[in-house]
Enzyme design. Structure first.
Site, PDB file in Angstrom:
ATOM      1  N   HIS A   1     -62.560   5.823 -10.072  1.00 23.09           N
ATOM      2  CA  HIS A   1     -62.097   4.485 -10.471  1.00 23.09           C
ATOM      3  C   HIS A   1     -61.605   4.496 -11.912  1.00 23.09           C
ATOM      4  O   HIS A   1     -60.521   3.972 -12.219  1.00 23.09           O
ATOM      5  CB  HIS A   1     -63.236   3.481 -10.314  1.00 23.09           C
ATOM      6  CG  HIS A   1     -62.868   2.081 -10.691  1.00 23.09           C
ATOM      7  ND1 HIS A   1     -62.578   1.102  -9.762  1.00 23.09           N
ATOM      8  CD2 HIS A   1     -62.722   1.482 -11.911  1.00 23.09           C
ATOM      9  CE1 HIS A   1     -62.268  -0.026 -10.396  1.00 23.09           C
ATOM     10  NE2 HIS A   1     -62.364   0.183 -11.699  1.00 23.09           N
TER      11      HIS A   1
ATOM     12  N   GLU B   1     -57.510   4.303 -13.009  1.00 23.55           N
ATOM     13  CA  GLU B   1     -57.024   3.210 -13.847  1.00 23.55           C
ATOM     14  C   GLU B   1     -56.324   3.738 -15.092  1.00 23.55           C
ATOM     15  O   GLU B   1     -55.260   3.241 -15.483  1.00 23.55           O
ATOM     16  CB  GLU B   1     -58.187   2.297 -14.237  1.00 23.55           C
ATOM     17  CG  GLU B   1     -57.785   1.091 -15.065  1.00 23.55           C
ATOM     18  CD  GLU B   1     -56.817   0.185 -14.327  1.00 23.55           C
ATOM     19  OE1 GLU B   1     -55.922  -0.383 -14.991  1.00 23.55           O
ATOM     20  OE2 GLU B   1     -56.949   0.045 -13.096  1.00 23.55           O
TER      21      GLU B   1
ATOM     22  N   LYS C   1     -52.951   5.202 -14.138  1.00 21.91           N
ATOM     23  CA  LYS C   1     -51.977   4.135 -13.886  1.00 21.91           C
ATOM     24  C   LYS C   1     -51.378   3.636 -15.190  1.00 21.91           C
ATOM     25  O   LYS C   1     -50.159   3.480 -15.325  1.00 21.91           O
ATOM     26  CB  LYS C   1     -52.641   2.968 -13.146  1.00 21.91           C
ATOM     27  CG  LYS C   1     -52.862   3.164 -11.671  1.00 21.91           C
ATOM     28  CD  LYS C   1     -53.129   1.842 -10.964  1.00 21.91           C
ATOM     29  CE  LYS C   1     -54.312   1.107 -11.534  1.00 21.91           C
ATOM     30  NZ  LYS C   1     -54.543  -0.197 -10.882  1.00 21.91           N
ATOM     31  N   ASN C   2     -52.257   3.364 -16.172  1.00 16.92           N
ATOM     32  CA  ASN C   2     -51.781   2.866 -17.465  1.00 16.92           C
ATOM     33  C   ASN C   2     -50.909   3.897 -18.171  1.00 16.92           C
ATOM     34  O   ASN C   2     -49.860   3.568 -18.752  1.00 16.92           O
ATOM     35  CB  ASN C   2     -52.965   2.496 -18.347  1.00 16.92           C
ATOM     36  CG  ASN C   2     -53.717   1.278 -17.842  1.00 16.92           C
ATOM     37  OD1 ASN C   2     -53.203   0.520 -17.026  1.00 16.92           O
ATOM     38  ND2 ASN C   2     -54.933   1.090 -18.317  1.00 16.92           N
TER      39      ASN C   2
END
Length: 474
Positions: free
Chosen positions: A302, A306, A309-310
């Site tokens: 997780h 994240e 993605k950023n």
């Protein structure tokens, strides 16, 4: 009351543990009993606490709102008992029984639920009126009601234990969409009125604590379901991983590089679906061999997902999706004597350092409102938009006393670093406790700084305009 932490084995705790009452601001750790051989024998201290929680002989199945409020107050006076990664492994690896887990959870789950229900009641009144927040509060109250049915059954039959497991499964399913529902409640508030600084401070404070407690409760529920399925020989039908090495959600030999690579591939697929291009991955493992540690792969996935993605979004938008040579995202894994760190570096232009704190706010996002993108498994995952990705990832890192930080270099890129405790025996849950300090934070949040700060860009612009009017042409 004396404050002390116990270092006795976890299997002692699960023989019979009563939650510990806290006094004002004193955070108490778990009290482990002295018996290893007797399933229900406890120390005199724990027996006293158990009698306090089990007073009035029984909890009726039908509890009116007034009684429920009193029971919430009663259980919220007790501190949660934090467990370590090693505690969970020892318990699941040593032929634990569904019944022994029952004895712990029937006391611990109500304490954790009651602590967070009390905090919900201190949220800004306007937020409490939002339909989504009211729905979440009703879920927690219902879950507490179900748990309290078993609070006084000291000698449960196999049928009663199975009924408890069914209740645990219902609670797990009921709370599956809590994160999304609370996010919608915040958006409902933003859509109806402006959020002042005091309300914003209370909401940020609450969400950190609420989501931390949610993760901890879910961990206990899933570990109990794992034990139940292990007894029945049904495997991992309802657990996130089917690998026989796993102890519930925990992989005692979690391969860090493999989890990172898997998270990268998932983020890359999402980025390519949205931008039609994605940065590559450059993985550096500074140790002599693959780093392995006892951890929860889904939590690490997780966080890494994240951050990838950023990093990918920043890199593609900074260089342009038509750029022939988009810089890769670099991951460096390092393990020291007491800590493991994972650094994810991008060349996405970075951002001003003062904005770092803002990026960890739940109400903040640099993207448009959520765009749902279908992923494998049938669910829809927002690439960006809720403003929950970074703060939730930091909560996952801090759950077992790790951390997640951002180190930007404006004009170049950003380093995101995940810190994890290398010792499973020292990786204890980091849990919120409702006490007088909590009340003060909600009733009088600190919103004003007691340090000087530079004028904002708007103030400087206004000052220049005034000066221009006074002295035109200068």
């Amino acid at each position: 009351m004396n404050c002390r932490k116990s270092t006795r084995p976890f299997h002692c705790l699960l023989r019979q543990l009563a939650p510990v009452k806290h006094s004002q601001d004193c955070h108490l750790g778990a009290r482990f009993n002295n018996s290893i051989t007797c399933a229900v024998q406890t120390s005199s201290f724990n027996m006293k606490q158990s009698r306090n929680l089990s007073s009035n002989s029984s909890i009726p199945r039908s509890i009116d709102d007034k009684e429920m409020a009193l029971l919430v107050d009663k259980y919220a006076k007790y501190s949660p008992s934090p467990l370590s990664v090693q505690n969970f492994i020892d318990f699941g690896s040593r032929a634990a029984t569904e019944k022994s887990s029952y004895f712990f959870l029937r006391k611990e789950i109500p304490v954790r639920l009651a602590n967070i229900i009390k905090e919900i009641s201190y949220l800004p009144p306007r937020l409490l009126k939002m339909p989504s927040i009211d729905l979440v509060r009703s879920w927690y109250l219902l879950s507490l009601r179900e748990c309290l049915e078993f609070s006084t059954n000291e000698n449960p039959s196999p049928k009663a234990v199975k009924k408890f497991t069914e209740a645990v499964t219902r609670i797990r399913n009921r709370h599956n969409t809590v994160v999304k529902t609370v996010a919608e409640g915040i958006l409902e508030l933003k859509a109806t009125s402006e959020i002042d600084n005091a309300s914003d401070a209370s909401i940020q404070y609450f969400l950190d604590r609420f989501y931390m407690m949610r993760i901890s409760i879910r961990m206990l529920l899933l570990q109990h379901i794992f034990i139940s399925e292990q007894e029945e020989g049904s495997g991992f039908a309802n657990i996130d991983s089917g690998h026989p090495r796993f102890v519930g959600l925990i992989d005692p030999e979690c391969n860090i590089s493999h989890v990172i690579e898997d998270a990268y591939e998932n983020a890359r697929d999402l980025c390519e679906e949205y931008y039609l291009v994605a940065p590559g991955l450059q993985l550096k493992d500074e140790s002599s061999c693959d780093v392995k540690m006892a951890y929860i792969p889904s939590h690490l996935h997780h966080m890494a997902f994240e951050l990838f993605k950023n990093a990918m979004r920043a890199t593609v938008e900074y260089h342009g999706k038509h750029c022939e040579h988009i810089p890769p995202v670099t991951v460096t894994i390092a393990q020291g004597p007491s800590e493991l760190s994972i650094k994810i570096s991008d060349r996405g232009g970075g951002f001003p350092h003062p904005e770092t704190c803002t990026l960890f706010k739940y109400l903040y996002t640099t993207a448009k409102l959520p765009m749902q993108i279908s992923t494998h498994g049938g669910d829809s995952t927002p690439l960006a938009g809720y403003g929950y990705g970074l703060p939730l990832s930091r909560i996952y890192a801090r759950y077992f006393n790790g951390d997640l930080i951002l180190c930007p270099q404006e004009g170049l890129g950003t380093d995101a670093i995940i810190y994890l405790n290398a010792f499973s025996s020292r990786s204890f849950e980091h849990l919120p406790v409702f006490n007088s300090a909590t009340k003060r934070q909600y009733l009088a949040p600190q919103t004003k700084s007691d340090w000087t700060h530079p004028p904002s860009q708007k103030q400087m612009t206004n000052s220049s305009e005034v000066e221009e009017k006074k002295h035109p042409g200068k």
